[in-house]
Design an enzyme around this catalytic site. Structure first.
Site, PDB file in Angstrom:
ATOM      1  N   ASP A  50      -9.560  -9.300   9.246  1.00 43.12           N
ATOM      2  CA  ASP A  50      -9.045  -7.949   8.958  1.00 43.12           C
ATOM      3  C   ASP A  50     -10.071  -6.831   9.126  1.00 43.12           C
ATOM      4  O   ASP A  50      -9.719  -5.742   9.551  1.00 43.12           O
ATOM      5  CB  ASP A  50      -8.506  -7.920   7.519  1.00 43.12           C
ATOM      6  CG  ASP A  50      -7.636  -6.694   7.239  1.00 43.12           C
ATOM      7  OD1 ASP A  50      -6.852  -6.315   8.124  1.00 43.12           O
ATOM      8  OD2 ASP A  50      -7.760  -6.120   6.148  1.00 43.12           O
ATOM      9  N   CYS A 109       0.751  -6.838  13.081  1.00 45.19           N
ATOM     10  CA  CYS A 109       0.777  -7.079  14.530  1.00 45.19           C
ATOM     11  C   CYS A 109       0.171  -8.437  14.878  1.00 45.19           C
ATOM     12  O   CYS A 109      -0.247  -8.658  16.015  1.00 45.19           O
ATOM     13  CB  CYS A 109       0.022  -5.986  15.272  1.00 45.19           C
ATOM     14  SG  CYS A 109       0.909  -4.440  15.331  1.00 45.19           S
ATOM     15  N   ARG A 120       0.855  -1.190   0.000  1.00 46.65           N
ATOM     16  CA  ARG A 120       0.000   0.000   0.000  1.00 46.65           C
ATOM     17  C   ARG A 120       0.893   1.242   0.000  1.00 46.65           C
ATOM     18  O   ARG A 120       1.953   1.251   0.626  1.00 46.65           O
ATOM     19  CB  ARG A 120      -0.862   0.051   1.264  1.00 46.65           C
ATOM     20  CG  ARG A 120      -1.984  -0.914   1.296  1.00 46.65           C
ATOM     21  CD  ARG A 120      -2.912  -0.627   2.456  1.00 46.65           C
ATOM     22  NE  ARG A 120      -2.322  -0.850   3.761  1.00 46.65           N
ATOM     23  CZ  ARG A 120      -1.898   0.091   4.591  1.00 46.65           C
ATOM     24  NH1 ARG A 120      -2.020   1.373   4.269  1.00 46.65           N
ATOM     25  NH2 ARG A 120      -1.384  -0.212   5.767  1.00 46.65           N
ATOM     26  N   HIS A 148     -11.148  -1.800  11.436  1.00 47.88           N
ATOM     27  CA  HIS A 148     -10.006  -2.616  11.032  1.00 47.88           C
ATOM     28  C   HIS A 148      -9.813  -3.680  12.111  1.00 47.88           C
ATOM     29  O   HIS A 148      -8.900  -3.586  12.926  1.00 47.88           O
ATOM     30  CB  HIS A 148      -8.777  -1.695  10.917  1.00 47.88           C
ATOM     31  CG  HIS A 148      -7.585  -2.329  10.299  1.00 47.88           C
ATOM     32  ND1 HIS A 148      -6.313  -1.852  10.491  1.00 47.88           N
ATOM     33  CD2 HIS A 148      -7.456  -3.389   9.474  1.00 47.88           C
ATOM     34  CE1 HIS A 148      -5.453  -2.585   9.804  1.00 47.88           C
ATOM     35  NE2 HIS A 148      -6.129  -3.526   9.189  1.00 47.88           N
ATOM     36  N   ARG A 193       2.435 -11.825  -0.098  1.00 49.28           N
ATOM     37  CA  ARG A 193       1.064 -12.095   0.345  1.00 49.28           C
ATOM     38  C   ARG A 193       0.521 -13.415  -0.173  1.00 49.28           C
ATOM     39  O   ARG A 193       0.929 -13.887  -1.218  1.00 49.28           O
ATOM     40  CB  ARG A 193       0.150 -10.970  -0.174  1.00 49.28           C
ATOM     41  CG  ARG A 193       0.452  -9.596   0.417  1.00 49.28           C
ATOM     42  CD  ARG A 193      -0.202  -9.414   1.744  1.00 49.28           C
ATOM     43  NE  ARG A 193       0.286  -8.235   2.459  1.00 49.28           N
ATOM     44  CZ  ARG A 193      -0.297  -7.767   3.555  1.00 49.28           C
ATOM     45  NH1 ARG A 193      -1.363  -8.340   4.057  1.00 49.28           N
ATOM     46  NH2 ARG A 193       0.198  -6.715   4.176  1.00 49.28           N
ATOM     47  N   LYS A 215      -9.523  -2.202   1.550  1.00 42.68           N
ATOM     48  CA  LYS A 215      -9.265  -1.016   2.364  1.00 42.68           C
ATOM     49  C   LYS A 215     -10.052   0.201   1.850  1.00 42.68           C
ATOM     50  O   LYS A 215     -10.537   1.009   2.644  1.00 42.68           O
ATOM     51  CB  LYS A 215      -7.771  -0.708   2.370  1.00 42.68           C
ATOM     52  CG  LYS A 215      -6.903  -1.858   2.857  1.00 42.68           C
ATOM     53  CD  LYS A 215      -7.226  -2.252   4.269  1.00 42.68           C
ATOM     54  CE  LYS A 215      -6.247  -3.306   4.786  1.00 42.68           C
ATOM     55  NZ  LYS A 215      -6.554  -3.684   6.173  1.00 42.68           N
ATOM     56  N   TYR A 228      -1.094  -3.534  -6.861  1.00 40.30           N
ATOM     57  CA  TYR A 228      -0.841  -4.332  -5.653  1.00 40.30           C
ATOM     58  C   TYR A 228      -1.911  -4.178  -4.575  1.00 40.30           C
ATOM     59  O   TYR A 228      -2.344  -3.061  -4.247  1.00 40.30           O
ATOM     60  CB  TYR A 228       0.512  -3.950  -5.047  1.00 40.30           C
ATOM     61  CG  TYR A 228       1.071  -5.042  -4.165  1.00 40.30           C
ATOM     62  CD1 TYR A 228       1.875  -6.039  -4.693  1.00 40.30           C
ATOM     63  CD2 TYR A 228       0.774  -5.094  -2.811  1.00 40.30           C
ATOM     64  CE1 TYR A 228       2.366  -7.062  -3.897  1.00 40.30           C
ATOM     65  CE2 TYR A 228       1.266  -6.107  -2.002  1.00 40.30           C
ATOM     66  CZ  TYR A 228       2.069  -7.094  -2.546  1.00 40.30           C
ATOM     67  OH  TYR A 228       2.556  -8.102  -1.760  1.00 40.30           O
ATOM     68  N   SER A 263      -1.487  -2.965  10.951  1.00 36.95           N
ATOM     69  CA  SER A 263      -0.910  -3.944  10.040  1.00 36.95           C
ATOM     70  C   SER A 263       0.350  -4.541  10.676  1.00 36.95           C
ATOM     71  O   SER A 263       1.093  -3.840  11.364  1.00 36.95           O
ATOM     72  CB  SER A 263      -0.533  -3.263   8.732  1.00 36.95           C
ATOM     73  OG  SER A 263      -1.563  -2.403   8.322  1.00 36.95           O
TER      74      SER A 263
HETATM   75  O1  O2Y Z   1       0.245  -4.065   1.212  1.00 35.54           O
HETATM   76  C1  O2Y Z   1      -0.915  -4.227   0.864  1.00 35.54           C
HETATM   77  O2  O2Y Z   1      -1.382  -3.754  -0.149  1.00 35.54           O
HETATM   78  C2  O2Y Z   1      -1.804  -5.010   1.684  1.00 35.54           C
HETATM   79  S1  O2Y Z   1      -2.216  -4.200   3.135  1.00 35.54           S
HETATM   80  C3  O2Y Z   1      -3.200  -5.280   4.041  1.00 35.54           C
HETATM   81  C4  O2Y Z   1      -3.637  -6.445   3.475  1.00 35.54           C
HETATM   82  C5  O2Y Z   1      -4.436  -7.296   4.201  1.00 35.54           C
HETATM   83  C6  O2Y Z   1      -4.803  -6.941   5.442  1.00 35.54           C
HETATM   84  N1  O2Y Z   1      -4.384  -5.794   5.995  1.00 35.54           N
HETATM   85  C7  O2Y Z   1      -3.570  -4.979   5.344  1.00 35.54           C
HETATM   86  C8  O2Y Z   1      -3.150  -3.747   6.073  1.00 35.54           C
HETATM   87  O3  O2Y Z   1      -2.280  -3.020   5.657  1.00 35.54           O
HETATM   88  O4  O2Y Z   1      -3.726  -3.497   7.143  1.00 35.54           O
HETATM   89 MN    MN Z   2      -5.321  -4.828   7.662  1.00 34.52          MN
END
Ligand code: O2Y
Ligand code: MN
Length: 611
Positions: free
Chosen positions: A287, A264, A70, A240, A379, A220, A211, A262
């Site tokens: 999540d 944790c 992200r 979340h 992932r 999200k 991604y 994220s």
């Molecule tokens: O890096 C990403 O695009 C995925 S981020 C993500 C994916 C699944 C669950 N939680 C998260 C997060 O960043 O909280």
């Molecule tokens: Mn998450």
């Protein structure tokens, strides 16, 4: 455009996007296995996906080196007035942002197929479900959306002719010239990545990244950023949070929601295998939780997703056997290493490091290589229904009644293993001031402390101060049906760098104490930071772990907490006058408690009135 559906507004929007992005073809997704298989076969033929000999119907993808997570600094919450987005969000005024993005979208799908994905967050037909339509030029996104959401014809049927849907437009931002060979992972340069939200219009525009959270827009973008705004408007909550059912030896059930930033261990906790004899756990979600007050006045949660998009490195039979069971087949892996016998591998996998592999960059890798074989944010995308501990009720359209809310973060020091909030407002204070040390999966410098209120900092679609106020209001509406609120930290280390608490399945011992607190059956000591168990209050039967470390995990250093007040004040001060008065009262009461003064003095009267 040859294909249309009965929903005129949807047809019109699709035509608008066709005119803007100029794809070579349009494909309306029906959500069938045949569709998934056909798209996967196409990506395999194009060299974008590798079928895994060792895992039936599973595939490995490698992203571009610059498109691995992200991108918070390119994520925008766009309202006409910046105040509405608040200090924790990036903001660009909608007209200007749209102008920039329309220029990028112009002709951006040339040489590509445009996919229209009708999807439901929540079981189709659930009173809590929301429908979205993602338009994308990425077949990888379509296949991931098949796993992560409910896609296709049933959703179109549920939409009917006039149903409400959330528009989600996505492009990888890499148009192809006639005859040009496509990249393995097409995407735009970093400065041209935009993950934009227009909450007033229930609209998401994403450009330039293929991604995860940047591209699978149901997750999200819709289920947290847009949904949090809808939730406030409509009187519910988009959080979340994992959702877990814990069952004691008598068969009594407790439902738990947990908010953690994220990286944790949220996915691990959601699939916990309790180590206390006779206790069982079922996973409902890992999540995101959507919570609303049910007809009986209690708080009910659904998991709006249909799959897990979990971090692979660190996942093992030790840390999360249920996840490993989920990954046996029908999965997509992204940025894991490929072994010579056709399987995936990552750091801290149960299997020893292979003598040779192809790393996430597509390079030869051996245990002597300096770089990790899998990207730290590699992932897996896996169907939730395949999880060995998935609850039989995970798709219950009404949701499950929540008894316990947990906040937490990753702290190597200061924050003890477990604290119970003194009351709801104190729980909101704990959520609002939650902090975690950063890791590779949430970007920033590894090891920095970051305040991440309710684990929602990257995901709240409006001013966080108003979000705090919404939490207070929900507590008022719930009255005596409010869940108990706790704060946990599984990650403390001692001076020798050793973990103070074993974690994983033994976290059930802490959860058991929470359940007993809900039932009024467990002791606790009142401390300045909340109610805490003594070591005797925890069920440690059969635990082989140094007792002195557990004692240390429950100790509090008042001086260390006092030393953090300035940081908490600075954190809350960013919200200015918008910060609810009830939060200021909590801060004052907290300071008084740390100073050893009684909490209920007239001093609170001098604070400004609660909103
Ligand atoms: O890096 C990403 O695009 C995925 S981020 C993500 C994916 C699944 C669950 N939680 C998260 C997060 O960043 O909280
Ligand atoms: Mn998450």
């Amino acid at each position: 455009m040859a294909y249309t559906v009965a929903h005129q507004t949807l047809n019109e929007w699709v035509q608008e996007v066709v005119d803007l992005c100029q794809p070579d073809a349009v494909h309306w997704c029906d959500g069938t296995v045949k569709e998934y298989d056909r798209l996967m076969a196409k990506m395999v033929a194009a060299g974008k996906a590798t079928p895994l000999a060792k895992r039936p119907n599973s595939f490995l993808f490698r992203s571009s080196l610059s498109d691995v997570a992200r991108v918070e600094e390119h994520t925008y919450i766009s309202y006409p007035d910046q105040e509405q987005a608040g200090p924790t969000n990036n903001w660009i005024e909608p007209k200007r942002l749209k102008k920039t993005m329309l220029d990028l979208y112009q002709g951006c799908m040339r040489g590509r197929t445009m996919y229209v994905i009708p999807f439901s967050m929540g079981a189709v037909g659930s009173p809590m479900a929301k429908i979205g339509v993602e338009i994308t030029d990425s077949a990888y996104v379509v296949c991931n959306m098949h796993i992560m959401t409910r896609v296709g014809t049933p959703v179109i049927k549920a939409l009917g002719t006039e149903g409400e849907f959330i528009r989600c437009l996505h492009s990888v931002g890499a148009p192809l010239q006639p005859g040009e060979k496509d990249a393995i992972w097409p995407c735009a340069t970093m400065e041209n990545k935009y993950i934009s939200h227009f909450p007033d219009e229930n609209l998401v525009w994403s450009y330039g990244s293929g991604y995860g959270g940047n591209a699978l827009l149901g997750k999200k973008c819709l289920a947290l950023r847009i949904a949090s705004v809808m939730a406030r408007r409509e009187g519910w909550m988009a959080e979340h949070m994992l959702i877990l059912r814990l069952i004691n030896p008598q068969g009594e059930r407790y439902h738990i929601c947990g908010a953690f930033p994220s990286a944790c261990g949220k996915t691990n906790l959601s699939m916990l295998l309790p180590t206390i004899p006779g206790w069982r756990a079922e996973c409902i979600g890992d999540d995101i939780a959507w919570l609303r007050i049910g007809p009986d006045g209690r708080l009910y949660a659904i998991n709006p997703e249909a799959g897990f998009f979990g971090v692979a490195p660190g996942t093992s039979n030790e840390s999360n056997p249920a996840a490993m069971g989920t990954l046996k087949e029908n999965c997509i892996f992204t940025n894991c290493a490929l072994t010579d016998n056709g399987d995936v591998w990552w750091e801290k996998h149960d299997n020893p490091a292979p003598a040779h592999a192809i790393d996430w960059r597509g390079q030869d890798w051996t245990p002597d290589s300096r770089q990790p074989a899998a990207h730290p944010n590699a992932r897996f995308t896996a169907p939730a229904a395949q999880c060995p501990v998935i609850s039989p009720d995970w798709e219950d359209p009404e949701g499950v009644p929540i008894d316990i809310l947990i906040f937490g973060g990753r702290r190597t020091c200061v924050q003890p293993l477990i604290v119970e909030a003194l009351d709801w407002d104190h729980g909101v204070f704990l959520g609002a001031t939650a902090a975690s040390e950063t890791t590779a999966a949430n970007i920033g410098h590894v090891g920095n402390l970051r305040r991440d209120p309710f684990a929602m900092k990257p995901f709240c679609g409006y001013n966080m101060a108003d979000y705090f106020a919404h939490w207070f209001t929900m507590g008022d509406r719930l009255g005596d049906k409010r869940p108990h609120v706790f704060y946990v930290n599984w990650f403390q280390k001692n001076a020798d760098g050793k973990w103070l608490w074993p974690g994983f399945g033994d976290n059930s011992r802490v959860l058991k104490w929470m359940c007993e607190r809900v039932d009024g059956n467990a002791d606790a000591q009142e401390t300045p930071i909340g109610y805490m168990p003594s070591i005797d209050d925890l069920d440690l039967t059969g635990l082989d772990w140094p007792m002195d470390r557990i004692v240390e995990s429950l100790a509090i250093d008042v001086k260390a907490f006092r030393a953090e007040i300035a940081d908490i004040e600075q954190h809350l001060a960013q919200f200015g006058d918008r910060l609810p008065g009830r939060m200021i009262k909590q801060l004052q009461a907290y300071k008084r408690r740390l100073d050893g003064q009684p909490a209920q003095t007239a001093a609170s009267k001098s604070l400004h009135t609660a909103r």
